[in-house]
Design a protein around this motif. Structure first.
Motif, short mmCIF file in Angstrom:
data_model
loop_
_atom_site.label_atom_id
_atom_site.label_comp_id
_atom_site.label_asym_id
_atom_site.label_seq_id
_atom_site.Cartn_x
_atom_site.Cartn_y
_atom_site.Cartn_z
N GLN A 121 17.33 -1.04 -1.65
CA GLN A 121 16.53 -0.44 -0.88
C GLN A 121 15.28 -0.40 -1.34
O GLN A 121 15.22 0.25 -2.53
CB GLN A 121 17.08 0.60 -0.26
N VAL A 122 14.13 -0.93 -0.71
CA VAL A 122 12.71 -0.62 -1.33
C VAL A 122 11.99 0.22 -0.37
O VAL A 122 11.92 -0.10 0.95
CB VAL A 122 12.39 -2.06 -1.22
N ASP A 123 11.43 1.21 -0.98
CA ASP A 123 10.37 1.87 -0.05
C ASP A 123 8.91 1.43 -0.16
O ASP A 123 8.63 1.50 -1.52
CB ASP A 123 10.34 3.50 -0.73
N VAL A 124 8.37 1.13 0.93
CA VAL A 124 7.04 0.57 0.82
C VAL A 124 6.12 1.62 1.58
O VAL A 124 6.21 2.15 2.62
CB VAL A 124 7.11 -0.81 1.84
N ARG A 125 4.88 1.72 0.83
CA ARG A 125 3.97 2.55 1.31
C ARG A 125 2.70 2.07 1.21
O ARG A 125 2.27 1.50 0.30
CB ARG A 125 3.99 3.88 0.46
N THR A 126 1.49 2.25 2.14
CA THR A 126 0.33 1.76 2.08
C THR A 126 -0.65 2.85 2.12
O THR A 126 -0.20 3.96 2.84
CB THR A 126 -0.09 0.63 3.30
N ASP A 127 -1.86 2.73 1.66
CA ASP A 127 -2.72 3.93 1.63
C ASP A 127 -4.12 3.45 2.21
O ASP A 127 -4.60 2.36 1.47
CB ASP A 127 -2.95 4.47 0.39
N VAL A 128 -4.53 4.02 3.38
CA VAL A 128 -5.93 3.51 4.10
C VAL A 128 -7.11 4.30 3.20
O VAL A 128 -7.18 5.30 3.47
CB VAL A 128 -5.79 3.68 5.56
N LYS A 129 -7.83 3.41 2.41
CA LYS A 129 -8.76 4.33 1.49
C LYS A 129 -10.13 4.60 2.30
O LYS A 129 -10.87 5.36 1.91
CB LYS A 129 -9.03 3.45 0.21
N ASP A 130 -10.45 3.67 3.49
CA ASP A 130 -11.64 3.78 4.24
C ASP A 130 -11.61 4.47 5.35
O ASP A 130 -12.74 4.42 6.24
CB ASP A 130 -12.25 2.25 4.18
N TRP A 131 -10.50 5.04 5.78
CA TRP A 131 -10.47 6.03 7.11
C TRP A 131 -11.42 7.27 6.72
O TRP A 131 -11.35 7.96 5.68
CB TRP A 131 -9.22 6.38 7.11
N PRO A 132 -12.56 7.41 7.69
CA PRO A 132 -13.40 8.27 7.55
C PRO A 132 -13.23 9.83 7.78
O PRO A 132 -13.86 10.63 7.53
CB PRO A 132 -14.69 7.82 8.40
N TYR A 133 -11.94 9.96 8.45
CA TYR A 133 -11.84 11.18 8.73
C TYR A 133 -10.60 12.04 7.87
O TYR A 133 -10.07 13.08 8.29
CB TYR A 133 -11.16 11.30 10.11
N GLY A 134 -10.24 11.63 6.78
CA GLY A 134 -9.09 12.10 6.05
C GLY A 134 -8.30 11.10 5.34
O GLY A 134 -8.88 10.21 4.61
N ARG A 135 -7.04 11.16 5.78
CA ARG A 135 -6.14 9.93 4.88
C ARG A 135 -5.30 9.25 5.77
O ARG A 135 -4.56 10.32 6.82
CB ARG A 135 -5.27 10.55 3.73
N VAL A 136 -4.88 8.17 5.95
CA VAL A 136 -3.77 7.57 6.83
C VAL A 136 -2.94 6.77 5.61
O VAL A 136 -3.39 5.99 4.97
CB VAL A 136 -4.45 6.43 7.82
#
Length: 321
Positions: free
Chosen positions: A164-179
């Motif tokens: 089982q693999v946990d996959v996560r992505t991080d949006v670095k350029d969202w201007p209002y916080g973190r997604v």
């Protein structure tokens, strides 16, 4: 409970705000009841839209983390297991969803989940005023997604399948916080896995509940940026672990201590590598990566202890089993 260690109390019931309180105490306080008051919640309204700004209905919206008030600061914490289902709401035809406020804490992040957009987690603690419309509704625009096709390599075939693999992505350029995007997948007999939809951004993967695994994905080694509309196959190399013995002792007497929980992370302090609980001899075994820095933290102690004898975490660099 140990003095100076906060006890977190959660209380909830239909029609009331979830109350989160911290209590500090000692043995002298055990005879005094802790009074918990539940209040009628305020409502926080959100509008969920697709990447083009169109309202979407039928999307599940669930609080993820809260900022809990401590005596001198705020502490971010995830909701306990039974609460997400209790607090989950679904967006209506106008994309509107109402979430209850918290008592003794504030909403820090929430997740939006659907088949087409996967699970997207938004930081709403520090929302820009530009996200709030004239009716006080906070607008949350879903981010573009992409497909992930991965393959585990570097280990014998029997250690590549049904992982089982946990996959996560991080949006670095969202201007209002973190997604962030979250998903899970299971490898086939060739070590391949696939995620149909996850937010485009920097990709991080790890093995789920891998404390006993002999071969593991090295945390933070593989960094890839996913671009919407693409689906390359990415290889992730596994590395063999070594078994390291631990012993927990009293500093004053040198005698073993049973029932001490320890969490071991990599050098960043964020990526968990292994866990253990000391037995009656004060011992436990843990699997870690060879030739890598590791950090051990005490996560649970018997009631007679209030803190580790050493002020700092324990760090070491195992060079051989």
């Amino acid at each position: 409970w140990p003095k100076h260690i906060p006890l977190v109390l959660w209380a909830w019931a239909p029609g009331y705000a979830v109350n989160v309180e911290t209590q500090f105490g000692s043995k002298d306080d055990l005879a005094t009841p802790v009074n918990i008051t539940l209040n009628v919640p305020d409502k926080v309204r959100f509008r969920v839209t697709d990447p083009q700004g169109n309202a979407v209905a039928g999307f599940d919206v669930t609080p993820s983390t809260i900022a809990m008030r401590m005596p001198n600061a705020f502490m971010m914490t995830e909701l306990i297991d039974t609460l997400p289902e209790f607090l989950r709401r679904t967006s209506d035809a106008d994309g509107i969803v109402e979430l209850d406020s918290f008592q003794g804490a504030s909403l820090h992040s929430l997740s939006i989940q659907s088949v087409d957009y996967g699970r997207q987690c938004f930081d709403v603690q520090h929302n820009s005023t530009s996200l709030i419309d004239t009716n006080g509704v906070i607008r949350l625009r879903l981010q573009p997604t992409t497909q992930v096709r991965g393959r585990l390599v570097g280990a014998p075939a029997e250690f590549l399948k049904v992982i089982q693999v946990d996959v996560r992505t991080d949006v670095k350029d969202w201007p209002y916080g973190r997604v962030e995007g979250f998903a899970t997948a299971v490898t086939d007999d060739q070590g391949r896995f696939e995620v149909a939809a996850i937010v485009s951004g920097e990709l991080l993967i790890s093995q789920h509940a891998d404390s006993e695994a002999i071969w593991r994905i090295v945390p933070n080694r593989h960094k890839h940026t996913l671009v919407s509309g693409t689906s390359p196959e990415i290889e992730f190399v596994l590395k063999e672990t070594v078994e390291v013995p631990f012993k927990i002792i009293r500093k004053d007497k040198g005698s073993p201590v049973a029932g001490v929980g320890v969490v071991i992370t990599d050098e960043s302090g964020f990526h968990e590598v292994a866990t253990g609980i000391s037995d009656e001899r004060g011992e436990f075994l843990a699997r870690v990566f060879e030739n890598c820095w590791n950090v051990a933290r005490v996560s649970h102690m018997p009631a007679e202890f209030t803190s580790p004898a050493d002020e700092n975490d324990f760090a070491w660099f195992p060079e051989s089993p």
